[in-house]
Design a protein around this motif. Structure first.
Motif, PDB file in Angstrom:
ATOM      1  N   UNK A 137       0.793  -1.215  -0.138  1.00 57.46           N
ATOM      2  CA  UNK A 137       0.120   0.013  -0.101  1.00 57.46           C
ATOM      3  C   UNK A 137       0.701   1.138  -0.042  1.00 57.46           C
ATOM      4  N   UNK A 138       0.482   2.217  -1.079  1.00 55.81           N
ATOM      5  CA  UNK A 138       1.162   3.383  -0.715  1.00 55.81           C
ATOM      6  C   UNK A 138       0.016   4.528  -0.247  1.00 55.81           C
ATOM      7  N   UNK A 139       0.347   4.869   0.817  1.00 62.34           N
ATOM      8  CA  UNK A 139      -0.682   5.657   1.446  1.00 62.34           C
ATOM      9  C   UNK A 139      -0.430   7.147   2.163  1.00 62.34           C
ATOM     10  N   UNK A 140      -1.042   8.143   1.802  1.00 62.58           N
ATOM     11  CA  UNK A 140      -0.954   9.349   1.879  1.00 62.58           C
ATOM     12  C   UNK A 140      -1.806   9.786   3.136  1.00 62.58           C
ATOM     13  N   UNK A 141      -1.279  10.258   4.264  1.00 55.68           N
ATOM     14  CA  UNK A 141      -2.196  10.679   5.313  1.00 55.68           C
ATOM     15  C   UNK A 141      -2.546  12.241   5.200  1.00 55.68           C
ATOM     16  N   UNK A 142      -3.697  12.436   4.882  1.00 50.31           N
ATOM     17  CA  UNK A 142      -4.245  13.881   4.491  1.00 50.31           C
ATOM     18  C   UNK A 142      -4.808  14.427   5.834  1.00 50.31           C
ATOM     19  N   UNK A 143      -5.423  13.691   6.594  1.00 51.77           N
ATOM     20  CA  UNK A 143      -5.942  14.150   7.908  1.00 51.77           C
ATOM     21  C   UNK A 143      -6.210  13.300   8.902  1.00 51.77           C
ATOM     22  N   UNK A 144      -6.531  13.676   9.963  1.00 56.31           N
ATOM     23  CA  UNK A 144      -7.329  12.692  11.247  1.00 56.31           C
ATOM     24  C   UNK A 144      -7.943  13.546  12.169  1.00 56.31           C
ATOM     25  N   UNK A 145      -8.836  12.999  12.857  1.00 57.81           N
ATOM     26  CA  UNK A 145      -9.650  13.493  13.728  1.00 57.81           C
ATOM     27  C   UNK A 145      -9.692  12.910  15.035  1.00 57.81           C
ATOM     28  N   UNK A 146      -9.288  13.334  15.855  1.00 52.30           N
ATOM     29  CA  UNK A 146      -9.066  12.667  17.282  1.00 52.30           C
ATOM     30  C   UNK A 146     -10.481  12.635  17.889  1.00 52.30           C
TER      31      UNK A 146
END
Length: 235
Positions: free
Chosen positions: A223-232
């Motif tokens: 997998x090539x994964x790009x983390x765009x955003x995350x919400x706690x």
């Protein structure tokens, strides 16, 4: 000899003399059956379907001649050489043996791949056996397994075949990390926002022995994964 494909076309195929067969082979190595009627087309279609189904089982040793004769004997209502209540047992045992052999082969290939891949200077490993490369590093906090993340990703098999991509759909994936495969649960929390990693996921951290359509059982997933955003999660 393609008895699986030809057996349902006509019994005459099986009674051709050896001398005639030799003459045919000289003219062409793959004589095509004549589909001159609806019955021929239907018969050929069923024969192909049977052959394709058997091939997908990846059983090493077939007696193709006997398969053709068995199909014909069943169509003619002749007695089976194996008791009817034993047929399913024989089939299931053969399928299980083929699956176990394939799993051993795949695991051996997997171990060899991860051993060699770990020697690359750019590849890092986690204690769980996940390997990864940092393509683009991010900055800041990292998500936890309980967080909702938004990512772009592309998934391929070891042979390079793509089985899924949010980029192709032009739509990022938003989901909670506790709902994905173990390889993602381990890998994505290593990333900061804006990072792009390549993950090498062993089958035990992927789908294991499950058949997932485009993903065969016991597959290494890349997998090539790009983390765009995350919400706690709110406390």
């Amino acid at each position: 000899m393609k008895y699986i494909a030809l057996a349902l076309l006509s019994l005459a195929t099986l009674s051709v003399s050896a001398q005639q067969k030799k003459k045919i082979v000289k003219k062409t190595t793959a004589a095509k059956p004549m589909l001159s009627s609806k019955a021929d087309s239907v018969s050929y279609a069923f024969g192909r379907d049977i052959g394709s189904s058997l091939k997908s089982l990846e059983i090493a040793d077939w007696n193709k001649d006997l398969i053709g004769k068995a199909i014909i004997s069943a169509l003619d209502g002749q007695n089976s050489l194996i008791a009817e209540d034993e047929l399913r047992v024989v089939i299931q045992n053969a399928v299980n043996e083929a699956r176990e052999l394939k799993e051993k082969e795949n695991l051996a290939k997997e171990q060899a791949f991860f051993t060699e891949n770990a020697k690359k200077a750019t590849v890092k490993s986690t204690e769980e056996g996940l390997q990864y490369e940092i393509l683009v590093e991010g900055n800041g906090e990292k998500p936890s397994r309980e967080n909702e993340v938004t990512v772009h990703y592309t998934g391929t098999l070891l042979d390079g075949k793509k089985f899924d991509s949010s980029l192709d759909r032009n739509e990022p994936l938003k989901m909670k990390l506790d709902r994905v495969i173990e390889g993602w649960k381990i890998g994505v929390p290593l990333m900061s926002k804006g990072a792009k990693y390549r993950f090498y996921v062993p089958s035990k951290l992927g789908y294991g022995s499950q058949n997932m359509g485009a993903i065969p059982p016991n597959s290494i997933l890349i997998f090539d994964i790009e983390l765009l955003d995350f919400v706690k999660d709110e406390v």
